[in-house]
Design a protein around this motif. Structure first.
Motif, PDB file in Angstrom:
ATOM      1  N   LEU A 125       0.855  -1.194   0.000  1.00  0.00           N
ATOM      2  CA  LEU A 125       0.000   0.000   0.000  1.00  0.00           C
ATOM      3  C   LEU A 125       0.886   1.238   0.000  1.00  0.00           C
ATOM      4  O   LEU A 125       1.797   1.357   0.824  1.00  0.00           O
ATOM      5  N   THR A 126       0.631   2.142  -0.955  1.00  0.00           N
ATOM      6  CA  THR A 126       1.515   3.305  -1.098  1.00  0.00           C
ATOM      7  C   THR A 126       0.754   4.609  -0.851  1.00  0.00           C
ATOM      8  O   THR A 126      -0.468   4.671  -0.981  1.00  0.00           O
ATOM      9  N   TYR A 127       1.531   5.619  -0.545  1.00  0.00           N
ATOM     10  CA  TYR A 127       0.952   6.952  -0.376  1.00  0.00           C
ATOM     11  C   TYR A 127       0.399   7.468  -1.706  1.00  0.00           C
ATOM     12  O   TYR A 127      -0.563   8.229  -1.720  1.00  0.00           O
ATOM     13  N   ALA A 128       0.983   7.040  -2.806  1.00  0.00           N
ATOM     14  CA  ALA A 128       0.492   7.470  -4.121  1.00  0.00           C
ATOM     15  C   ALA A 128      -0.927   6.954  -4.349  1.00  0.00           C
ATOM     16  O   ALA A 128      -1.792   7.685  -4.851  1.00  0.00           O
ATOM     17  N   GLN A 129      -1.184   5.701  -3.977  1.00  0.00           N
ATOM     18  CA  GLN A 129      -2.531   5.148  -4.108  1.00  0.00           C
ATOM     19  C   GLN A 129      -3.513   5.926  -3.226  1.00  0.00           C
ATOM     20  O   GLN A 129      -4.622   6.252  -3.644  1.00  0.00           O
ATOM     21  N   LEU A 130      -3.084   6.213  -2.009  1.00  0.00           N
ATOM     22  CA  LEU A 130      -3.944   6.962  -1.085  1.00  0.00           C
ATOM     23  C   LEU A 130      -4.117   8.399  -1.547  1.00  0.00           C
ATOM     24  O   LEU A 130      -5.181   8.994  -1.365  1.00  0.00           O
ATOM     25  N   GLY A 131      -3.077   8.953  -2.174  1.00  0.00           N
ATOM     26  CA  GLY A 131      -3.170  10.312  -2.700  1.00  0.00           C
ATOM     27  C   GLY A 131      -4.239  10.433  -3.769  1.00  0.00           C
ATOM     28  O   GLY A 131      -4.941  11.453  -3.854  1.00  0.00           O
ATOM     29  N   GLN A 132      -4.388   9.384  -4.586  1.00  0.00           N
ATOM     30  CA  GLN A 132      -5.437   9.397  -5.609  1.00  0.00           C
ATOM     31  C   GLN A 132      -6.821   9.413  -4.967  1.00  0.00           C
ATOM     32  O   GLN A 132      -7.712  10.137  -5.422  1.00  0.00           O
ATOM     33  N   ILE A 133      -6.996   8.642  -3.911  1.00  0.00           N
ATOM     34  CA  ILE A 133      -8.278   8.630  -3.198  1.00  0.00           C
ATOM     35  C   ILE A 133      -8.525   9.994  -2.566  1.00  0.00           C
ATOM     36  O   ILE A 133      -9.631  10.544  -2.642  1.00  0.00           O
ATOM     37  N   PHE A 134      -7.469  10.562  -1.960  1.00  0.00           N
ATOM     38  CA  PHE A 134      -7.619  11.869  -1.322  1.00  0.00           C
ATOM     39  C   PHE A 134      -7.953  12.947  -2.349  1.00  0.00           C
ATOM     40  O   PHE A 134      -8.773  13.837  -2.083  1.00  0.00           O
ATOM     41  N   ASP A 135      -7.351  12.861  -3.530  1.00  0.00           N
ATOM     42  CA  ASP A 135      -7.673  13.829  -4.587  1.00  0.00           C
ATOM     43  C   ASP A 135      -9.155  13.737  -4.966  1.00  0.00           C
ATOM     44  O   ASP A 135      -9.817  14.761  -5.169  1.00  0.00           O
ATOM     45  N   ARG A 136      -9.677  12.525  -5.062  1.00  0.00           N
ATOM     46  CA  ARG A 136     -11.103  12.353  -5.361  1.00  0.00           C
ATOM     47  C   ARG A 136     -11.963  12.897  -4.224  1.00  0.00           C
ATOM     48  O   ARG A 136     -13.033  13.468  -4.466  1.00  0.00           O
ATOM     49  N   TYR A 137     -11.519  12.720  -2.988  1.00  0.00           N
ATOM     50  CA  TYR A 137     -12.213  13.256  -1.811  1.00  0.00           C
ATOM     51  C   TYR A 137     -12.319  14.781  -1.912  1.00  0.00           C
ATOM     52  O   TYR A 137     -13.376  15.363  -1.703  1.00  0.00           O
ATOM     53  N   ARG A 138     -11.217  15.415  -2.249  1.00  0.00           N
ATOM     54  CA  ARG A 138     -11.225  16.874  -2.401  1.00  0.00           C
ATOM     55  C   ARG A 138     -12.127  17.314  -3.545  1.00  0.00           C
ATOM     56  O   ARG A 138     -12.799  18.346  -3.452  1.00  0.00           O
ATOM     57  N   ILE A 139     -12.170  16.544  -4.617  1.00  0.00           N
ATOM     58  CA  ILE A 139     -13.025  16.878  -5.756  1.00  0.00           C
ATOM     59  C   ILE A 139     -14.496  16.840  -5.343  1.00  0.00           C
ATOM     60  O   ILE A 139     -15.289  17.691  -5.762  1.00  0.00           O
ATOM     61  N   VAL A 140     -14.868  15.859  -4.508  1.00  0.00           N
ATOM     62  CA  VAL A 140     -16.251  15.792  -4.031  1.00  0.00           C
ATOM     63  C   VAL A 140     -16.600  17.079  -3.279  1.00  0.00           C
ATOM     64  O   VAL A 140     -17.646  17.696  -3.525  1.00  0.00           O
ATOM     65  N   TRP A 141     -15.727  17.508  -2.370  1.00  0.00           N
ATOM     66  CA  TRP A 141     -15.984  18.743  -1.626  1.00  0.00           C
ATOM     67  C   TRP A 141     -15.992  19.962  -2.543  1.00  0.00           C
ATOM     68  O   TRP A 141     -16.830  20.858  -2.390  1.00  0.00           O
ATOM     69  N   ASP A 142     -15.048  20.007  -3.497  1.00  0.00           N
ATOM     70  CA  ASP A 142     -15.014  21.135  -4.433  1.00  0.00           C
ATOM     71  C   ASP A 142     -16.298  21.204  -5.256  1.00  0.00           C
ATOM     72  O   ASP A 142     -16.878  22.282  -5.432  1.00  0.00           O
ATOM     73  N   ASP A 143     -16.738  20.052  -5.765  1.00  0.00           N
ATOM     74  CA  ASP A 143     -17.971  20.021  -6.556  1.00  0.00           C
ATOM     75  C   ASP A 143     -19.179  20.421  -5.718  1.00  0.00           C
ATOM     76  O   ASP A 143     -20.053  21.152  -6.191  1.00  0.00           O
ATOM     77  N   LEU A 144     -19.232  19.940  -4.475  1.00  0.00           N
ATOM     78  CA  LEU A 144     -20.338  20.299  -3.584  1.00  0.00           C
ATOM     79  C   LEU A 144     -20.352  21.809  -3.343  1.00  0.00           C
ATOM     80  O   LEU A 144     -21.400  22.450  -3.451  1.00  0.00           O
ATOM     81  N   SER A 145     -19.205  22.368  -3.038  1.00  0.00           N
ATOM     82  CA  SER A 145     -19.131  23.816  -2.773  1.00  0.00           C
ATOM     83  C   SER A 145     -19.527  24.623  -4.000  1.00  0.00           C
ATOM     84  O   SER A 145     -20.265  25.604  -3.897  1.00  0.00           O
ATOM     85  N   ARG A 146     -19.043  24.214  -5.166  1.00  0.00           N
ATOM     86  CA  ARG A 146     -19.360  24.930  -6.406  1.00  0.00           C
ATOM     87  C   ARG A 146     -20.859  24.855  -6.703  1.00  0.00           C
ATOM     88  O   ARG A 146     -21.500  25.868  -7.009  1.00  0.00           O
ATOM     89  N   ALA A 147     -21.431  23.659  -6.585  1.00  0.00           N
ATOM     90  CA  ALA A 147     -22.861  23.500  -6.858  1.00  0.00           C
ATOM     91  C   ALA A 147     -23.692  24.272  -5.838  1.00  0.00           C
ATOM     92  O   ALA A 147     -24.706  24.881  -6.192  1.00  0.00           O
ATOM     93  N   TRP A 148     -23.271  24.258  -4.582  1.00  0.00           N
ATOM     94  CA  TRP A 148     -23.979  24.986  -3.533  1.00  0.00           C
ATOM     95  C   TRP A 148     -24.037  26.467  -3.875  1.00  0.00           C
ATOM     96  O   TRP A 148     -25.097  27.097  -3.788  1.00  0.00           O
ATOM     97  N   LEU A 149     -22.909  27.018  -4.271  1.00  0.00           N
ATOM     98  CA  LEU A 149     -22.877  28.441  -4.625  1.00  0.00           C
ATOM     99  C   LEU A 149     -23.712  28.727  -5.866  1.00  0.00           C
ATOM    100  O   LEU A 149     -24.398  29.751  -5.940  1.00  0.00           O
ATOM    101  N   GLU A 150     -23.677  27.843  -6.849  1.00  0.00           N
ATOM    102  CA  GLU A 150     -24.486  28.037  -8.049  1.00  0.00           C
ATOM    103  C   GLU A 150     -25.975  28.032  -7.719  1.00  0.00           C
ATOM    104  O   GLU A 150     -26.736  28.834  -8.247  1.00  0.00           O
TER     105      GLU A 150
END
Length: 161
Positions: A125-150
């Protein structure tokens, strides 16, 4: 000199990092679930009260021989109109659906992380694999925030007219 442990998870193993990330995803999912329930309840109550007021005012207007009833019916129509204007302003239904989507995305992310951890040997198990999951996690929050503001920026339109 080593840095003191600040409680932020400094120097965690990949498995510990995965557990920390899974906890954060769970918190996001809990947030979305709570908001979704609140918005669903608000949208449903507003719609049911509006429907009840409209039905009552229509029935009462049919009994026009009584002035008291006609006055009450006009008051109910006014309240129904007010509620019809309030719901689009708060836009509870679209926010409820937004939280439903966000909750799905957090759950999918948690499932993917749990599968990754379960299907990968601890030493692989690598940090790179976890980094990909974390990037997707941040995208969910970014999309939620953007849609909320829209949703908040959109001009309100009545669904009753």
């Amino acid at each position: 000199m080593p840095l003191p442990d600040s409680g932020l998870g400094i120097g965690l193993s990949p498995r510990e990092t995965a557990a920390l990330l899974l906890n954060k995803i769970g918190q996001g999912n809990d947030y979305a679930r709570g908001r979704k329930q609140r918005f669903r309840r608000s949208a449903s109550v507003t719609k049911m009260v509006t429907l009840g007021l409209s039905a009552a005012s229509t029935i009462i207007l049919g009994l026009q021989s009584l002035n008291t009833w006609a006055s009450l019916a006009f008051a109910l129509v006014a309240l129904g109109t007010l509620l019809g204007a309030v719901e689009p302003f708060f836009n509870w239904r679209s926010r409820w659906v937004l939280m439903e989507e966000t909750q799905y995305r957090f759950q999918r992310l948690a499932d993917d992380l749990e599968y990754l951890v379960a299907s990968t040997a601890p030493e692989e198990l690598t940090y790179a694999q976890l980094g990909q999951i974390f990037d997707r996690y941040r995208i969910v929050w970014d999309d939620l925030s953007r849609a909320w503001l829209e949703h908040r920026r959109e001009p309100t339109q009545s669904t009753n007219g």
